[in-house]
Design an enzyme around this catalytic site. Sequence first.
Site, PDB file in Angstrom:
ATOM      1  N   GLU A  91      -1.448  -1.348  -4.706  1.00 50.32           N
ATOM      2  CA  GLU A  91      -2.531  -0.669  -4.981  1.00 50.32           C
ATOM      3  C   GLU A  91      -2.514   0.569  -5.892  1.00 50.32           C
ATOM      4  OE1 GLU A  91      -6.281   0.026  -1.922  1.00 50.32           O
ATOM      5  OE2 GLU A  91      -4.618   1.543  -1.793  1.00 50.32           O
TER       6      GLU A  91
ATOM      7  N   ASP B  98       0.870  -1.177  -0.159  1.00 47.87           N
ATOM      8  CA  ASP B  98      -0.119   0.228   0.168  1.00 47.87           C
ATOM      9  C   ASP B  98       0.959   1.256   0.106  1.00 47.87           C
ATOM     10  OD1 ASP B  98      -2.251   1.488   0.170  1.00 47.87           O
ATOM     11  OD2 ASP B  98      -2.131   1.607   2.322  1.00 47.87           O
TER      12      ASP B  98
ATOM     13  N   ASP C 128      -2.321   1.043   7.370  1.00 57.51           N
ATOM     14  CA  ASP C 128      -1.567   0.842   6.173  1.00 57.51           C
ATOM     15  C   ASP C 128      -1.045  -0.669   5.966  1.00 57.51           C
ATOM     16  OD1 ASP C 128      -1.127   3.831   5.252  1.00 57.51           O
ATOM     17  OD2 ASP C 128       0.047   3.851   7.267  1.00 57.51           O
TER      18      ASP C 128
END
EC number: 3.1.21.10
Length: 170
Positions: free
Chosen positions: A71, A11, A143
Amino acid sequence: MQKTIRIIGIDPGLRRTGWGVIDTLGNSLRFVASGTVTSDGDMDLASRLCQLHDGLAEIVHSHQPDEAAVEQTFVNKDAVATLKLGQARGIAMLVPARAGLPVFEYAPNAVKKAVIGVGHGEKQQIHMMLKILMPKAEFKGNDAADALAIAICHAHNRGGDRMRRLLAAG
């Protein structure tokens, strides 16, 4: 006989880049590790990107994943922040690619849909589903949780992604 596949989910973020490592065998998921790589906000941008690079490289080296999932970023109203996030995302894609891993990308809505069943949801729903899907999962902060969700999304989608890549390669 199926082989266990180790997946790292990433992420990306300039301040904190979350990472999560899972093992998947067939439909089963097993938590391996998760955490965050941080950069020092008092440093210049290039130095911060180096910190992210070095931290992610160490994680990839120590956990030896087979595949990576990152992502995709979204564009917000602050163009400067979006550009910085894009640079952090570049590092998040570069590190596993340089280690020889195939790197897959997923939209935030696809990640949420894979984990909680709908494309729009709250962080708490993701945390709850992570604990249901992998009861031994440990994550500190959003996160790391998001990174585990990205890895799970890839585990659910990897067969279709691999077939699309083979067909595209021709």
